[in-house]
Design a protein around this motif. Structure first.
Motif, short mmCIF file in Angstrom:
data_model
loop_
_atom_site.label_atom_id
_atom_site.label_comp_id
_atom_site.label_asym_id
_atom_site.label_seq_id
_atom_site.Cartn_x
_atom_site.Cartn_y
_atom_site.Cartn_z
N GLN A 64 35.50 51.08 31.16
CA GLN A 64 36.43 50.69 32.22
C GLN A 64 35.78 49.58 33.03
OE1 GLN A 64 39.31 52.71 32.71
NE2 GLN A 64 38.71 54.11 31.09
N GLN A 68 38.25 49.63 38.21
CA GLN A 68 39.20 50.64 37.74
C GLN A 68 39.34 51.76 38.77
OE1 GLN A 68 41.93 51.31 36.40
NE2 GLN A 68 41.27 50.80 34.32
N SER A 86 46.23 51.51 36.91
CA SER A 86 45.09 50.77 36.37
C SER A 86 44.89 49.53 37.22
CB SER A 86 45.34 50.37 34.91
OG SER A 86 44.25 49.63 34.42
N TRP A 90 40.30 48.06 30.31
CA TRP A 90 39.63 49.21 29.71
C TRP A 90 39.77 49.12 28.21
CZ3 TRP A 90 42.99 51.89 26.74
CH2 TRP A 90 44.35 51.85 27.08
#
Length: 139
Positions: A64, A68, A86, A90
């Motif tokens: 990530q 994130q 989000s 990722w």
């Protein structure tokens, strides 16, 4: 009185500049750790540097980007995909039989991966490499 005010002001400046009062470290879900990552898809570098990651039993892993957000930590856990958020790129790398494969989001707001996976990936050191992708994780 003047000496007390000067001392209080000096103490306030010292406390505000001390490392313990620096910006709080982003909290991670259980099982996640900080590392360094590289994610390049179709010639676009999406993650380069600090990242969070999780390695599962069998070697599957996800990475990530450092911005994130996580359900239950950064926003309420809605217990459904409709409420997921989000704020960074990722990627997921997983083993399918004897072959490594993976996918990622194409836009930082996407909570689901692109509809096409990357096809077979080959391992090169800390990286998994395919036709148009390179995913690297250094713990």
């Amino acid at each position: 009185m003047m000496i007390e005010r000067t001392m209080i002001a000096a103490l306030a400046i010292a406390v505000s500049c001390s490392p313990s009062h620096a910006q709080p470290r982003h909290r991670l879900p259980a099982g996640y750790k900080w590392g360094r990552c590289l994610l390049v898809v179709g010639g676009q570098t999406r993650i380069s540097g600090k990242c969070s990651y999780q390695i599962e039993q069998g070697g599957d892993f996800n990475i990530q980007g450092p911005r994130q957000v996580f359900a239950g930590i950064d926003y309420p856990d809605t217990h459904s995909g409709a409420g997921e958020m989000s704020r960074d790129y990722w990627a997921v790398v997983y083993k399918d039989g004897d072959v490594w494969n993976g996918y990622a989001n194409g836009d930082i707001r996407d909570t689901h991966g692109d509809s096409d996976d990357w096809g077979e990936l080959r391992r090169e050191g800390a990286c998994y490499v395919g036709k148009d992708v390179r995913v690297c994780l250094w713990r």
